[in-house]
Design a protein around this motif. Structure first.
Motif, PDB file in Angstrom:
ATOM      1  N   ALA A 233     -99.941 -47.211 -10.644  1.00  0.00           N
ATOM      2  CA  ALA A 233    -100.877 -46.080 -10.555  1.00  0.00           C
ATOM      3  C   ALA A 233    -101.838 -46.092 -11.740  1.00  0.00           C
ATOM      4  O   ALA A 233    -103.036 -45.844 -11.566  1.00  0.00           O
ATOM      5  CB  ALA A 233    -100.112 -44.759 -10.494  1.00  0.00           C
ATOM      6  N   VAL A 234    -101.321 -46.414 -12.929  1.00  0.00           N
ATOM      7  CA  VAL A 234    -102.201 -46.522 -14.101  1.00  0.00           C
ATOM      8  C   VAL A 234    -103.230 -47.620 -13.867  1.00  0.00           C
ATOM      9  O   VAL A 234    -104.426 -47.435 -14.114  1.00  0.00           O
ATOM     10  CB  VAL A 234    -101.401 -46.787 -15.398  1.00  0.00           C
ATOM     11  N   GLY A 235    -102.778 -48.778 -13.374  1.00  0.00           N
ATOM     12  CA  GLY A 235    -103.692 -49.883 -13.101  1.00  0.00           C
ATOM     13  C   GLY A 235    -104.751 -49.517 -12.081  1.00  0.00           C
ATOM     14  O   GLY A 235    -105.946 -49.822 -12.257  1.00  0.00           O
ATOM     15  N   THR A 236    -104.345 -48.850 -11.030  1.00  0.00           N
ATOM     16  CA  THR A 236    -105.282 -48.436  -9.987  1.00  0.00           C
ATOM     17  C   THR A 236    -106.321 -47.466 -10.537  1.00  0.00           C
ATOM     18  O   THR A 236    -107.532 -47.619 -10.300  1.00  0.00           O
ATOM     19  CB  THR A 236    -104.519 -47.785  -8.812  1.00  0.00           C
ATOM     20  N   GLU A 237    -105.851 -46.474 -11.277  1.00  0.00           N
ATOM     21  CA  GLU A 237    -106.773 -45.471 -11.830  1.00  0.00           C
ATOM     22  C   GLU A 237    -107.660 -46.076 -12.916  1.00  0.00           C
ATOM     23  O   GLU A 237    -108.837 -45.725 -13.034  1.00  0.00           O
ATOM     24  CB  GLU A 237    -106.006 -44.256 -12.362  1.00  0.00           C
ATOM     25  N   ALA A 238    -107.120 -46.984 -13.717  1.00  0.00           N
ATOM     26  CA  ALA A 238    -107.925 -47.642 -14.749  1.00  0.00           C
ATOM     27  C   ALA A 238    -109.017 -48.501 -14.116  1.00  0.00           C
ATOM     28  O   ALA A 238    -110.155 -48.537 -14.602  1.00  0.00           O
ATOM     29  CB  ALA A 238    -107.032 -48.484 -15.659  1.00  0.00           C
ATOM     30  N   GLU A 239    -108.691 -49.184 -13.039  1.00  0.00           N
ATOM     31  CA  GLU A 239    -109.694 -49.999 -12.348  1.00  0.00           C
ATOM     32  C   GLU A 239    -110.784 -49.116 -11.743  1.00  0.00           C
ATOM     33  O   GLU A 239    -111.974 -49.438 -11.813  1.00  0.00           O
ATOM     34  CB  GLU A 239    -109.038 -50.861 -11.267  1.00  0.00           C
ATOM     35  N   ALA A 240    -110.408 -47.985 -11.177  1.00  0.00           N
ATOM     36  CA  ALA A 240    -111.397 -47.048 -10.633  1.00  0.00           C
ATOM     37  C   ALA A 240    -112.278 -46.507 -11.758  1.00  0.00           C
ATOM     38  O   ALA A 240    -113.506 -46.385 -11.598  1.00  0.00           O
ATOM     39  CB  ALA A 240    -110.698 -45.908  -9.894  1.00  0.00           C
ATOM     40  N   LEU A 241    -111.681 -46.204 -12.905  1.00  0.00           N
ATOM     41  CA  LEU A 241    -112.444 -45.737 -14.059  1.00  0.00           C
ATOM     42  C   LEU A 241    -113.426 -46.809 -14.519  1.00  0.00           C
ATOM     43  O   LEU A 241    -114.601 -46.528 -14.761  1.00  0.00           O
ATOM     44  CB  LEU A 241    -111.502 -45.341 -15.195  1.00  0.00           C
ATOM     45  N   ARG A 242    -112.957 -48.049 -14.626  1.00  0.00           N
ATOM     46  CA  ARG A 242    -113.831 -49.149 -15.041  1.00  0.00           C
ATOM     47  C   ARG A 242    -115.018 -49.269 -14.086  1.00  0.00           C
ATOM     48  O   ARG A 242    -116.179 -49.356 -14.510  1.00  0.00           O
ATOM     49  CB  ARG A 242    -113.070 -50.468 -15.094  1.00  0.00           C
ATOM     50  N   ALA A 243    -114.746 -49.246 -12.789  1.00  0.00           N
ATOM     51  CA  ALA A 243    -115.807 -49.381 -11.791  1.00  0.00           C
ATOM     52  C   ALA A 243    -116.810 -48.227 -11.898  1.00  0.00           C
ATOM     53  O   ALA A 243    -118.033 -48.446 -11.823  1.00  0.00           O
ATOM     54  CB  ALA A 243    -115.213 -49.446 -10.390  1.00  0.00           C
ATOM     55  N   ASP A 244    -116.315 -47.010 -12.094  1.00  0.00           N
ATOM     56  CA  ASP A 244    -117.213 -45.859 -12.181  1.00  0.00           C
ATOM     57  C   ASP A 244    -118.027 -45.859 -13.474  1.00  0.00           C
ATOM     58  O   ASP A 244    -119.188 -45.439 -13.482  1.00  0.00           O
ATOM     59  CB  ASP A 244    -116.434 -44.553 -12.027  1.00  0.00           C
ATOM     60  N   VAL A 245    -117.453 -46.338 -14.574  1.00  0.00           N
ATOM     61  CA  VAL A 245    -118.201 -46.431 -15.823  1.00  0.00           C
ATOM     62  C   VAL A 245    -119.270 -47.518 -15.707  1.00  0.00           C
ATOM     63  O   VAL A 245    -120.415 -47.327 -16.144  1.00  0.00           O
ATOM     64  CB  VAL A 245    -117.252 -46.678 -17.024  1.00  0.00           C
ATOM     65  N   VAL A 246    -118.924 -48.647 -15.092  1.00  0.00           N
ATOM     66  CA  VAL A 246    -119.912 -49.710 -14.884  1.00  0.00           C
ATOM     67  C   VAL A 246    -121.048 -49.201 -13.988  1.00  0.00           C
ATOM     68  O   VAL A 246    -122.225 -49.454 -14.257  1.00  0.00           O
ATOM     69  CB  VAL A 246    -119.244 -50.982 -14.302  1.00  0.00           C
TER      70      VAL A 246
END
Length: 183
Positions: free
Chosen positions: A72-85
């Motif tokens: 879940a951390v990995g999934t949310e971190a990836e979503a955060l990375r994508a949204d920041v990019v």
């Protein structure tokens, strides 16, 4: 004074009352001590203690709790990375709001995962790198203005200038966001 007066009766009853109270108190504490001893003996006996396969318990804990939380951390971190990019590529209020929502979800997933910190999270000391507080506004500002996208410069940053709290500093402020920091 006659021996039948109320005063003489209460005076003669008093030693008897104290003797009864002392006897009752002693009996009560003795019975409590005996009962506690019996309970302790039963609780500590091998016949009552269940046999637990700690390896199986740890395996179940890992499979059913730790790994799903880490995923879940990995999934949310990836979503955060994508949204920041996405925000960095095309700064807008909507993109900032989406990145802020993703930050909140990633932070919540991390805090939940932090309850079972073992394995690489513990051995690689990821918790301080991910969630160090307090973040240093000065260090973060220097990293943004001087460090650029150099991985070596980023690696050299202290924990107070990277991780979730550094992103929080960049994404949130009293005015609702800092698009100039990432744009």
């Amino acid at each position: 004074m006659s021996s039948s007066s109320p005063r003489s009766r209460s005076h003669s009853v008093l030693p008897t009352f104290h003797l009864r109270l002392r006897t009752w108190t002693t009996a009560f504490f003795a019975a409590t001590a005996v009962a506690s001893g019996i309970l302790l003996a039963v609780a500590c006996s091998e016949s009552v203690a269940p046999q637990v396969d700690t390896g199986a318990v740890l395996g179940e804990l890992t499979a059913n709790v730790a790994l799903p939380l880490a995923k879940a951390v990995g999934t949310e971190a990836e979503a955060l990375r994508a949204d920041v990019v996405a925000f960095e590529s095309a700064p807008s209020d909507d993109a900032l709001a989406k990145a802020q929502v993703s930050w909140r979800k990633a932070r919540a997933a991390w805090r939940t995962n932090d309850a079972v910190a073992f394995g690489p999270v513990e051995s690689k000391r990821l918790a301080p790198a991910m969630d160090f507080t307090p973040a240093s506004a000065d260090a973060i500002e220097r990293a943004v203005t001087e460090g650029g996208a150099d991985p070596a410069a980023f690696e050299a940053l202290g924990s107070n200038a990277k991780g979730l709290h550094a992103l929080e500093y960049l994404l949130f402020d009293d005015g609702g966001g800092r698009p100039e920091a990432l744009a």
